[in-house]
Design an enzyme around this catalytic site. Sequence first.
Site, PDB file in Angstrom:
ATOM      1  N   ASN A   1      -7.187  -1.718  -7.455  1.00 44.58           N
ATOM      2  CA  ASN A   1      -7.250  -0.408  -8.114  1.00 44.58           C
ATOM      3  C   ASN A   1      -8.357  -0.450  -9.181  1.00 44.58           C
ATOM      4  O   ASN A   1      -8.317  -1.280 -10.091  1.00 44.58           O
ATOM      5  CB  ASN A   1      -5.875  -0.120  -8.742  1.00 44.58           C
TER       6      ASN A   1
ATOM      7  N   HIS B   1      -9.483   1.602 -13.991  1.00 41.26           N
ATOM      8  CA  HIS B   1      -9.791   1.284 -15.387  1.00 41.26           C
ATOM      9  C   HIS B   1     -11.253   0.902 -15.634  1.00 41.26           C
ATOM     10  O   HIS B   1     -11.669   0.809 -16.781  1.00 41.26           O
ATOM     11  CB  HIS B   1      -8.792   0.280 -15.940  1.00 41.26           C
TER      12      HIS B   1
ATOM     13  N   HIS C   1      -6.823   6.521  -8.369  1.00 35.08           N
ATOM     14  CA  HIS C   1      -5.884   7.597  -8.712  1.00 35.08           C
ATOM     15  C   HIS C   1      -6.654   8.716  -9.403  1.00 35.08           C
ATOM     16  O   HIS C   1      -7.148   8.546 -10.513  1.00 35.08           O
ATOM     17  CB  HIS C   1      -4.812   7.000  -9.646  1.00 35.08           C
TER      18      HIS C   1
ATOM     19  N   ARG D   1      -6.287  11.600 -11.383  1.00 37.28           N
ATOM     20  CA  ARG D   1      -5.232  12.244 -12.171  1.00 37.28           C
ATOM     21  C   ARG D   1      -5.593  13.691 -12.457  1.00 37.28           C
ATOM     22  O   ARG D   1      -6.773  14.052 -12.502  1.00 37.28           O
ATOM     23  CB  ARG D   1      -5.009  11.484 -13.483  1.00 37.28           C
TER      24      ARG D   1
ATOM     25  N   ARG E   1      -8.588  11.612 -16.417  1.00 41.78           N
ATOM     26  CA  ARG E   1      -8.853  10.707 -17.547  1.00 41.78           C
ATOM     27  C   ARG E   1      -9.652   9.467 -17.138  1.00 41.78           C
ATOM     28  O   ARG E   1     -10.279   8.838 -17.948  1.00 41.78           O
ATOM     29  CB  ARG E   1      -7.549  10.289 -18.226  1.00 41.78           C
TER      30      ARG E   1
ATOM     31  N   GLU F   1      -4.592   7.799  -4.554  1.00 43.12           N
ATOM     32  CA  GLU F   1      -3.339   8.058  -5.274  1.00 43.12           C
ATOM     33  C   GLU F   1      -3.402   9.428  -5.900  1.00 43.12           C
ATOM     34  O   GLU F   1      -4.398   9.760  -6.556  1.00 43.12           O
ATOM     35  CB  GLU F   1      -3.196   7.050  -6.411  1.00 43.12           C
TER      36      GLU F   1
ATOM     37  N   THR G   1       1.511   5.315 -14.793  1.00 44.92           N
ATOM     38  CA  THR G   1       2.581   5.877 -13.968  1.00 44.92           C
ATOM     39  C   THR G   1       3.877   5.144 -14.308  1.00 44.92           C
ATOM     40  O   THR G   1       4.072   4.005 -13.911  1.00 44.92           O
ATOM     41  CB  THR G   1       2.223   5.730 -12.473  1.00 44.92           C
TER      42      THR G   1
ATOM     43  N   GLU H   1       5.752   2.455  -1.470  1.00 48.24           N
ATOM     44  CA  GLU H   1       5.266   1.438  -2.402  1.00 48.24           C
ATOM     45  C   GLU H   1       6.325   1.277  -3.476  1.00 48.24           C
ATOM     46  O   GLU H   1       6.684   2.234  -4.167  1.00 48.24           O
ATOM     47  CB  GLU H   1       3.919   1.854  -3.014  1.00 48.24           C
TER      48      GLU H   1
ATOM     49  N   HIS I   1       2.175  -2.307  -9.493  1.00 43.73           N
ATOM     50  CA  HIS I   1       2.271  -1.890 -10.894  1.00 43.73           C
ATOM     51  C   HIS I   1       2.614  -3.072 -11.793  1.00 43.73           C
ATOM     52  O   HIS I   1       3.659  -3.693 -11.652  1.00 43.73           O
ATOM     53  CB  HIS I   1       3.277  -0.761 -11.136  1.00 43.73           C
TER      54      HIS I   1
HETATM   55  N1  PXP Z   1       0.360   1.268  -7.457  1.00 45.31           N
HETATM   56  C1  PXP Z   1       0.513   2.505  -7.958  1.00 45.31           C
HETATM   57  C2  PXP Z   1       1.173   3.520  -7.105  1.00 45.31           C
HETATM   58  C3  PXP Z   1       0.012   2.829  -9.244  1.00 45.31           C
HETATM   59  O1  PXP Z   1       0.170   4.082  -9.728  1.00 45.31           O
HETATM   60  C4  PXP Z   1      -0.672   1.849  -9.975  1.00 45.31           C
HETATM   61  C5  PXP Z   1      -1.255   2.191 -11.305  1.00 45.31           C
HETATM   62  O2  PXP Z   1      -2.205   3.177 -11.183  1.00 45.31           O
HETATM   63  C6  PXP Z   1      -0.811   0.577  -9.404  1.00 45.31           C
HETATM   64  C7  PXP Z   1      -0.265   0.306  -8.158  1.00 45.31           C
HETATM   65  C8  PXP Z   1      -1.544  -0.515 -10.111  1.00 45.31           C
HETATM   66  O3  PXP Z   1      -0.882  -0.852 -11.279  1.00 45.31           O
HETATM   67  P1  PXP Z   1      -1.620  -1.792 -12.315  1.00 45.31           P
HETATM   68  O4  PXP Z   1      -2.854  -1.081 -12.759  1.00 45.31           O
HETATM   69  O5  PXP Z   1      -0.600  -1.940 -13.405  1.00 45.31           O
HETATM   70  O6  PXP Z   1      -1.920  -3.089 -11.616  1.00 45.31           O
END
Ligand code: PXP
Length: 252
Positions: A14, A17, A50, A52, A56, A77, A108, A158, A201
């Site tokens: 992901n 960030h 994602h 949003r 952001r 996402e 999330t 998930e 997550h």
């Molecule tokens: N899976 C989903 C559905 C999420 O919303 C997120 C966070 O955006 C992640 C995985 C990844 O989480 P993390 O950034 O904490 O590794």
Amino acid sequence: MGEEGEKELRLGVNIDHVATVRNARGSSYPDPVRAAKLAEEAGADGITAHLREDRRHISDRDIERLVEVLEVPLNFEMAPTEEMQAIALRHRPHAVCIVPERRQELTTEGGLDVKRDENRLAGFIAPLRDAGCRVSIFIAADRAQIDAAHKIGAAVIELHTGAYCDAFHEGRTQDAEEELGRLREMAAYAHGLGLEVHAGHGITYDTVQQIAAFPEIRELNIGHFLIGEAIFVGLAEAIGRMRALMDTAREG
Ligand code: PXP
């Protein structure tokens, strides 16, 4: 699926960030699409982004560019809103992961309440499925939510691993054990219903192996920790180490 297939565990990276850092200065860098290509080269099996509602981090243009340049599958996402559905239908990404979204949250915070919103969500995901997207629903490790996701016709769930990872890192050993037990049991339950099971997550080097060890889980989506670690060792090395930990856990 043969034994090899059962053992396969994909890593979705992901890159949200990277965009968070870019947007902090309103600049054009660091570029999340460049990070996605690097992640791809470093062995990511997919890229997650994602979009949003408040934009952001990831922008509409980022999604357009990801769709154009990625060779690995894009996991898009999104919250279950009409605006996002239209964007997904325009791009038709490989996968769409439906997540809950609250404006004030930092991340999330919980899974989607599919049970409460069954009828609406069934109608919401139908056109996405018809467009060829693999629809995944982000939920807590809860039997009623899994049943509801199955009932509305999702291909994938998930499981939200945040409660386990938080308890682990805060040293709440008993809670962590209970959360891990729930994840183990619900991964097996969902798999038994014929759902493909993903998890994500809050996963770090310290928590990945406990989750990767569950044979029913086919994909982990990891962002925040990998992007943070990349500051110190680079993205390729961080991904390589995460991948190695996943492989070791899977072999064990
Ligand atoms: N899976 C989903 C559905 C999420 O919303 C997120 C966070 O955006 C992640 C995985 C990844 O989480 P993390 O950034 O904490 O590794």
